[in-house]
Design a protein around this motif. Structure first.
Motif, mmCIF file in Angstrom:
data_model
loop_
_atom_site.group_PDB
_atom_site.id
_atom_site.type_symbol
_atom_site.label_atom_id
_atom_site.label_comp_id
_atom_site.label_asym_id
_atom_site.label_seq_id
_atom_site.Cartn_x
_atom_site.Cartn_y
_atom_site.Cartn_z
ATOM 1 N N LEU A 1 0.828 -1.199 0.000
ATOM 2 C CA LEU A 1 0.000 0.000 0.000
ATOM 3 C C LEU A 1 0.865 1.253 0.000
ATOM 4 O O LEU A 1 1.967 1.263 0.540
ATOM 5 C CB LEU A 1 -0.919 0.018 1.221
ATOM 6 N N VAL B 1 -5.014 6.163 0.932
ATOM 7 C CA VAL B 1 -4.245 4.923 0.917
ATOM 8 C C VAL B 1 -4.731 4.084 -0.262
ATOM 9 O O VAL B 1 -5.939 3.878 -0.430
ATOM 10 C CB VAL B 1 -4.417 4.141 2.249
ATOM 11 N N TYR B 2 -3.784 3.621 -1.068
ATOM 12 C CA TYR B 2 -4.137 2.859 -2.262
ATOM 13 C C TYR B 2 -3.034 1.850 -2.560
ATOM 14 O O TYR B 2 -1.921 1.954 -2.041
ATOM 15 C CB TYR B 2 -4.372 3.802 -3.443
ATOM 16 N N PRO B 3 -3.334 0.869 -3.426
ATOM 17 C CA PRO B 3 -2.316 -0.139 -3.761
ATOM 18 C C PRO B 3 -1.115 0.492 -4.458
ATOM 19 O O PRO B 3 -1.268 1.394 -5.283
ATOM 20 C CB PRO B 3 -3.037 -1.098 -4.709
#
Length: 150
Positions: free
Chosen positions: A6, A123-125
């Motif tokens: 992440l 928050v992201y991959p």
């Protein structure tokens, strides 16, 4: 444990404020200091029956205040609605109540007790496999938060 798959990107910061409706304040009065909150009805953010303490600042010290009140909810929109209905005092992020504060439907109480600003992160991959539509949405949020004050 840190999840390395992440990525977190800071978008902004927001204030957490003590707020109430003018109707509530007219009926119950304005608290003048932290101890006065014990005499007021609080709208409490909770998980089940576990009340989340309010983070406040007294002088240079951070303090934790566990609010009392019979209205417990885990939903920010419920808190907003309860404040606007005059049901009590709540601690809420500025972005949740900004329109109502500016229109006079809600007022900030005890501004000297306001805690430090809280960061807002997206928050992201991580990595190159993030779908294009997600990347476009991320850039939209970055741009939108850059134009507004939280």
């Amino acid at each position: 444990m840190i999840d390395s798959s992440l990525t977190a990107r800071k978008l902004s910061e927001t204030d957490f404020l003590l707020v109430a409706s003018p109707g509530y304040v007219a009926a119950k009065g304005v608290p003048g200091r932290l101890a006065d909150l014990d005499k007021h009805t609080c709208i409490v953010f909770a998980k089940g029956r576990e009340r989340y303490p309010w983070s406040l600042r007294v002088g240079k010290d951070a303090v934790s205040y566990v609010p009392h009140g019979s209205l417990l909810t885990g939903d920010a929109e419920h808190i907003r609605a309860a404040v606007l209905c005059g049901l009590g005092i709540a601690q809420a992020p500025y972005w949740l109540m900004a329109e109502e504060i500016h229109s006079g439907q809600a007022q900030v109480l005890l501004p000297d007790l306001q805690p430090e600003r809280v960061p807002i992160h997206l928050v992201y991959p991580a990595g190159r496999r993030v779908p294009k539509r997600v990347k476009v949405f991320i850039e939209y949020l970055v741009s939108a938060f850059a134009r507004t004050e939280c």
